[in-house]
Design a protein around this motif. Sequence first.
Motif, PDB file in Angstrom:
ATOM      1  N   VAL A   1      35.428  27.574  52.590  1.00 60.07           N
ATOM      2  CA  VAL A   1      35.331  27.719  51.133  1.00 60.07           C
ATOM      3  C   VAL A   1      34.803  29.119  50.851  1.00 60.07           C
ATOM      4  O   VAL A   1      33.729  29.492  51.355  1.00 60.07           O
ATOM      5  N   PRO A   2      35.542  29.945  50.130  1.00 60.75           N
ATOM      6  CA  PRO A   2      36.738  29.636  49.342  1.00 60.75           C
ATOM      7  C   PRO A   2      38.060  30.016  50.021  1.00 60.75           C
ATOM      8  O   PRO A   2      39.110  29.887  49.395  1.00 60.75           O
ATOM      9  N   GLU A   3      38.025  30.505  51.259  1.00 62.80           N
ATOM     10  CA  GLU A   3      39.241  31.041  51.862  1.00 62.80           C
ATOM     11  C   GLU A   3      40.376  30.010  51.888  1.00 62.80           C
ATOM     12  O   GLU A   3      41.524  30.331  51.549  1.00 62.80           O
ATOM     13  N   ASP A   4      40.063  28.786  52.306  1.00 65.03           N
ATOM     14  CA  ASP A   4      41.091  27.748  52.371  1.00 65.03           C
ATOM     15  C   ASP A   4      41.170  26.940  51.077  1.00 65.03           C
ATOM     16  O   ASP A   4      42.270  26.625  50.609  1.00 65.03           O
ATOM     17  N   ILE A   5      40.023  26.591  50.548  1.00 64.37           N
ATOM     18  CA  ILE A   5      39.962  25.805  49.310  1.00 64.37           C
ATOM     19  C   ILE A   5      38.884  26.397  48.407  1.00 64.37           C
ATOM     20  O   ILE A   5      37.710  26.489  48.799  1.00 64.37           O
TER      21      ILE A   5
ATOM     22  N   PRO B   1      27.330  29.553  47.280  1.00 63.32           N
ATOM     23  CA  PRO B   1      26.980  29.415  45.863  1.00 63.32           C
ATOM     24  C   PRO B   1      28.186  28.992  45.027  1.00 63.32           C
ATOM     25  O   PRO B   1      29.271  29.575  45.132  1.00 63.32           O
ATOM     26  N   LEU B   2      27.987  27.957  44.211  1.00 64.77           N
ATOM     27  CA  LEU B   2      29.083  27.319  43.490  1.00 64.77           C
ATOM     28  C   LEU B   2      29.390  27.993  42.159  1.00 64.77           C
ATOM     29  O   LEU B   2      28.487  28.204  41.338  1.00 64.77           O
ATOM     30  N   SER B   3      30.656  28.270  41.932  1.00 64.81           N
ATOM     31  CA  SER B   3      31.100  28.595  40.581  1.00 64.81           C
ATOM     32  C   SER B   3      30.980  27.325  39.740  1.00 64.81           C
ATOM     33  O   SER B   3      31.077  26.205  40.248  1.00 64.81           O
ATOM     34  N   SER B   4      30.743  27.508  38.440  1.00 67.36           N
ATOM     35  CA  SER B   4      30.527  26.330  37.601  1.00 67.36           C
ATOM     36  C   SER B   4      30.796  26.672  36.145  1.00 67.36           C
ATOM     37  O   SER B   4      30.922  27.838  35.769  1.00 67.36           O
ATOM     38  N   ILE B   5      30.876  25.616  35.340  1.00 63.97           N
ATOM     39  CA  ILE B   5      30.962  25.758  33.893  1.00 63.97           C
ATOM     40  C   ILE B   5      29.590  25.439  33.319  1.00 63.97           C
ATOM     41  O   ILE B   5      29.080  24.326  33.477  1.00 63.97           O
TER      42      ILE B   5
ATOM     43  N   VAL C   1      30.951  32.605  37.643  1.00 66.57           N
ATOM     44  CA  VAL C   1      31.703  32.810  38.886  1.00 66.57           C
ATOM     45  C   VAL C   1      30.755  33.165  40.021  1.00 66.57           C
ATOM     46  O   VAL C   1      29.953  34.091  39.911  1.00 66.57           O
ATOM     47  N   ARG C   2      30.864  32.384  41.121  1.00 68.24           N
ATOM     48  CA  ARG C   2      30.085  32.671  42.329  1.00 68.24           C
ATOM     49  C   ARG C   2      31.026  32.649  43.536  1.00 68.24           C
ATOM     50  O   ARG C   2      32.237  32.609  43.387  1.00 68.24           O
ATOM     51  N   ASP C   3      30.449  32.616  44.729  1.00 66.07           N
ATOM     52  CA  ASP C   3      31.227  32.807  45.942  1.00 66.07           C
ATOM     53  C   ASP C   3      32.283  31.720  46.186  1.00 66.07           C
ATOM     54  O   ASP C   3      33.278  31.960  46.876  1.00 66.07           O
ATOM     55  N   SER C   4      32.106  30.517  45.646  1.00 59.34           N
ATOM     56  CA  SER C   4      33.000  29.412  45.995  1.00 59.34           C
ATOM     57  C   SER C   4      34.412  29.558  45.433  1.00 59.34           C
ATOM     58  O   SER C   4      35.308  28.810  45.809  1.00 59.34           O
TER      59      SER C   4
END
Length: 336
Positions: free
Chosen positions: A266-270, A287-291, A329-332
């Motif tokens: 994550v995130p290369e494959d998904i 670190p998760l991207s989120s709303i 927006v974060r690393d995921s």
Amino acid sequence: MVVSVRDVAAAASVSVGTVSNVLNRPEKVAPATVERVLAAIEQLGFVRNDAARQLRAGRSRSIGLVVLDVRNPFFTDVARGAEDRAAEDGYTVLLGNTDDNADREAAYVDLFEEQRVRGVLISPMTDDPARLERLRDRGTPVVLVDRQAGDRVFSSVAVDDVVGGTVAVRHLLESGRRRIAFVGGPRSIRQVTDRLDGARRAVAEVPDASLEVIETDSLTVLQGRAAGELIREREPAERPDAIFAANDLLAMGVLQALMMLGTVRVPEDIALIGYDDIDFARAAVVPLSSIRQPAALIGYTAVDLLLKEAAGGGEAEREQIVFQPELVVRDSTRGR
């Protein structure tokens, strides 16, 4: 032994009415008598029962807050904002956790009415307003939290979850992803269906994009992990290349499952994005991207609307406050 007002009156050689005046209207009592009553209160260890006094007056200094899952930090932040606003006017907040259970929701609504709270803030499980309408018609104001009331039957404070779902999936599509999976449920929760609706709108804008729905029983880390394990066990060509989870707890569970064996990157494959932007999202191993939703502001504003409605005696105009979500927006979701 519980010390009563009558015990205080006897110890101070005054009437029960005089003790009541000392407690509530001391300016009407001679200073020497006030001192004598206060001395008796101290000697006996009397503690006034404010709850009983308020119930006798037909009102309470409490507000009921009913949430879907108190384990979700989003609702913890909502409660914090509600407490801050309630405290400004001398109210306390009583918290009820339904755990996504309609029977528990009904039990808390009934309990808060029995306690004669000043009003009820609720993140309801379903679209059926009958119980809440009856509660309001019997004199207890109701404000919906994290849920829009489009028919204006109730005041409400929410984020536009359809827009949030659209923004999340557009972000995935703009990064080149085309096989999108939505993880979330149950669909009886309006926020889930709204976010899914937004995801579908974004996918419909891109001809070669597709959307798969993986429904969960609840919005928890464990349910996210189970969904992630199902995705991880597929052949690489059959996996989605991006996942939109209906909240951050699900997203964290999905992330754990995908990375557990080191076979999915994550995130290369998904790519993976969640919803709510809880504090744990930025602290995840990726670190998760989120709303982002302004959780504390939602709670604060909901209490504000509730107190306005209560002060208006049911005649106050019902308001629908809708905040706009924000993409974080974060690393995921960055790059491949």
